[in-house]
Write a protein that holds these residues in place. Structure first.
Motif, PDB file in Angstrom:
ATOM      1  N   LYS A   2     -80.667  -0.519  93.496  1.00  0.00           N
ATOM      2  CA  LYS A   2     -79.631   0.093  94.325  1.00  0.00           C
ATOM      3  C   LYS A   2     -78.274  -0.454  93.906  1.00  0.00           C
ATOM      4  N   THR A   3     -77.342   0.444  93.604  1.00  0.00           N
ATOM      5  CA  THR A   3     -76.020   0.023  93.156  1.00  0.00           C
ATOM      6  C   THR A   3     -75.158  -0.389  94.345  1.00  0.00           C
ATOM      7  N   VAL A   4     -74.011  -0.988  94.036  1.00  0.00           N
ATOM      8  CA  VAL A   4     -73.064  -1.449  95.052  1.00  0.00           C
ATOM      9  C   VAL A   4     -71.658  -1.017  94.653  1.00  0.00           C
ATOM     10  N   ASP A   5     -70.716  -1.182  95.588  1.00  0.00           N
ATOM     11  CA  ASP A   5     -69.325  -0.825  95.325  1.00  0.00           C
ATOM     12  C   ASP A   5     -68.547  -1.931  94.629  1.00  0.00           C
ATOM     13  N   PHE A   6     -68.925  -3.174  94.899  1.00  0.00           N
ATOM     14  CA  PHE A   6     -68.175  -4.316  94.367  1.00  0.00           C
ATOM     15  C   PHE A   6     -69.151  -5.405  93.939  1.00  0.00           C
ATOM     16  N   VAL A   7     -68.929  -5.956  92.751  1.00  0.00           N
ATOM     17  CA  VAL A   7     -69.775  -7.019  92.205  1.00  0.00           C
ATOM     18  C   VAL A   7     -68.907  -8.227  91.874  1.00  0.00           C
ATOM     19  N   THR A   8     -69.325  -9.375  92.356  1.00  0.00           N
ATOM     20  CA  THR A   8     -68.720 -10.642  91.942  1.00  0.00           C
ATOM     21  C   THR A   8     -69.757 -11.382  91.120  1.00  0.00           C
ATOM     22  N   THR A   9     -69.428 -11.738  89.890  1.00  0.00           N
ATOM     23  CA  THR A   9     -70.332 -12.564  89.089  1.00  0.00           C
ATOM     24  C   THR A   9     -69.793 -13.987  89.087  1.00  0.00           C
ATOM     25  N   LEU A  10     -70.692 -14.924  89.264  1.00  0.00           N
ATOM     26  CA  LEU A  10     -70.329 -16.334  89.333  1.00  0.00           C
ATOM     27  C   LEU A  10     -71.187 -17.112  88.347  1.00  0.00           C
ATOM     28  N   PHE A  11     -70.519 -17.817  87.441  1.00  0.00           N
ATOM     29  CA  PHE A  11     -71.212 -18.561  86.391  1.00  0.00           C
ATOM     30  C   PHE A  11     -71.322 -20.044  86.705  1.00  0.00           C
ATOM     31  N   ILE A 104     -82.840 -10.391  89.401  1.00  0.00           N
ATOM     32  CA  ILE A 104     -82.525  -9.150  88.693  1.00  0.00           C
ATOM     33  C   ILE A 104     -82.427  -9.404  87.185  1.00  0.00           C
ATOM     34  N   THR A 105     -82.561  -8.342  86.419  1.00  0.00           N
ATOM     35  CA  THR A 105     -82.570  -8.448  84.958  1.00  0.00           C
ATOM     36  C   THR A 105     -81.202  -8.109  84.377  1.00  0.00           C
ATOM     37  N   ALA A 106     -81.041  -8.380  83.087  1.00  0.00           N
ATOM     38  CA  ALA A 106     -79.793  -8.036  82.394  1.00  0.00           C
ATOM     39  C   ALA A 106     -79.479  -6.546  82.504  1.00  0.00           C
ATOM     40  N   PRO A 107     -80.441  -5.634  82.287  1.00  0.00           N
ATOM     41  CA  PRO A 107     -80.126  -4.215  82.459  1.00  0.00           C
ATOM     42  C   PRO A 107     -79.665  -3.880  83.888  1.00  0.00           C
ATOM     43  N   ASP A 108     -80.246  -4.561  84.884  1.00  0.00           N
ATOM     44  CA  ASP A 108     -79.803  -4.355  86.268  1.00  0.00           C
ATOM     45  C   ASP A 108     -78.334  -4.748  86.427  1.00  0.00           C
ATOM     46  N   ILE A 109     -77.966  -5.878  85.835  1.00  0.00           N
ATOM     47  CA  ILE A 109     -76.591  -6.367  85.946  1.00  0.00           C
ATOM     48  C   ILE A 109     -75.619  -5.390  85.284  1.00  0.00           C
ATOM     49  N   ILE A 110     -75.990  -4.876  84.129  1.00  0.00           N
ATOM     50  CA  ILE A 110     -75.148  -3.886  83.451  1.00  0.00           C
ATOM     51  C   ILE A 110     -74.985  -2.653  84.325  1.00  0.00           C
ATOM     52  N   ASP A 111     -76.080  -2.179  84.920  1.00  0.00           N
ATOM     53  CA  ASP A 111     -76.006  -1.017  85.807  1.00  0.00           C
ATOM     54  C   ASP A 111     -75.086  -1.294  86.998  1.00  0.00           C
ATOM     55  N   LEU A 112     -75.219  -2.461  87.591  1.00  0.00           N
ATOM     56  CA  LEU A 112     -74.372  -2.817  88.729  1.00  0.00           C
ATOM     57  C   LEU A 112     -72.895  -2.805  88.345  1.00  0.00           C
ATOM     58  N   LEU A 113     -72.576  -3.434  87.214  1.00  0.00           N
ATOM     59  CA  LEU A 113     -71.176  -3.547  86.807  1.00  0.00           C
ATOM     60  C   LEU A 113     -70.582  -2.202  86.375  1.00  0.00           C
ATOM     61  N   THR A 114     -71.366  -1.375  85.733  1.00  0.00           N
ATOM     62  CA  THR A 114     -70.810  -0.110  85.230  1.00  0.00           C
ATOM     63  C   THR A 114     -70.726   0.971  86.300  1.00  0.00           C
ATOM     64  N   GLY A 118     -65.428  -1.736  91.628  1.00  0.00           N
ATOM     65  CA  GLY A 118     -64.656  -2.891  91.216  1.00  0.00           C
ATOM     66  C   GLY A 118     -65.550  -4.092  90.995  1.00  0.00           C
ATOM     67  N   SER A 119     -65.017  -5.063  90.258  1.00  0.00           N
ATOM     68  CA  SER A 119     -65.786  -6.288  90.008  1.00  0.00           C
ATOM     69  C   SER A 119     -64.835  -7.443  89.760  1.00  0.00           C
ATOM     70  N   LEU A 120     -65.367  -8.634  89.912  1.00  0.00           N
ATOM     71  CA  LEU A 120     -64.634  -9.867  89.662  1.00  0.00           C
ATOM     72  C   LEU A 120     -65.582 -10.822  88.966  1.00  0.00           C
ATOM     73  N   GLN A 121     -65.222 -11.244  87.763  1.00  0.00           N
ATOM     74  CA  GLN A 121     -66.054 -12.190  87.026  1.00  0.00           C
ATOM     75  C   GLN A 121     -65.381 -13.564  87.082  1.00  0.00           C
ATOM     76  N   ILE A 122     -66.102 -14.521  87.637  1.00  0.00           N
ATOM     77  CA  ILE A 122     -65.584 -15.890  87.733  1.00  0.00           C
ATOM     78  C   ILE A 122     -66.414 -16.741  86.782  1.00  0.00           C
ATOM     79  N   THR A 123     -65.768 -17.105  85.666  1.00  0.00           N
ATOM     80  CA  THR A 123     -66.475 -17.860  84.624  1.00  0.00           C
ATOM     81  C   THR A 123     -65.912 -19.254  84.492  1.00  0.00           C
TER      82      THR A 123
END
Length: 123
Positions: A2-11, A104-114, A118-123
């Motif tokens: 299931k997709t979302v509207d906003f993704v925050t990635t935290l490394f 979740i898997t890498a393909p899931d993450i790509i689907d979520l981000l694309t 909007g998204s925010l990547q905190i690396t």
């Protein structure tokens, strides 16, 4: 997935409380704007998917403690995703991950981000 509207990635994990706090704060604020939101924990961030891992992460005002933001985030329908490859690399198993999180898997993450607005990547 299931997709979302906003993704925050935290490394980062607990060793960088400022980044953890900002990630949870931004995700919480996206959620308050009515956006379906997911925080994706990657690399060292996967440690935050362990039960009780956010205890004691508190950088002070104007931010709430991370455990409080997490509780409110989940109560309001927020989702936490754990990168499966990162989890394995960090030496954790799915059995160790808090049941409130989704592995979740890498393909899931790509689907979520694309598909997110909007998204925010905190690396």
């Amino acid at each position: 997935m299931k997709t979302v509207d906003f993704v925050t990635t935290l490394f980062d994990g607990a060793a960088n409380p400022a980044k953890v706090t900002v990630a949870f704060n931004m995700a919480r604020n996206a959620q308050k704007k009515g956006l379906a939101t997911m925080i994706v924990l990657m690399v060292q961030g996967v440690e935050l998917g362990l039960p009780g891992a956010t205890e004691g992460i508190d950088v002070g005002q104007p931010f709430e403690p991370v455990k409080d933001m997490l509780a409110a985030f989940l109560a309001d329908g927020g989702r936490i995703g754990i990168c499966k490859s990162c989890m394995i690399y960090a030496g954790f198993t799915e059995d160790q991950i808090d049941p409130a999180c989704e592995v979740i898997t890498a393909p899931d993450i790509i689907d979520l981000l694309t598909t997110a607005k909007g998204s925010l990547q905190i690396t």
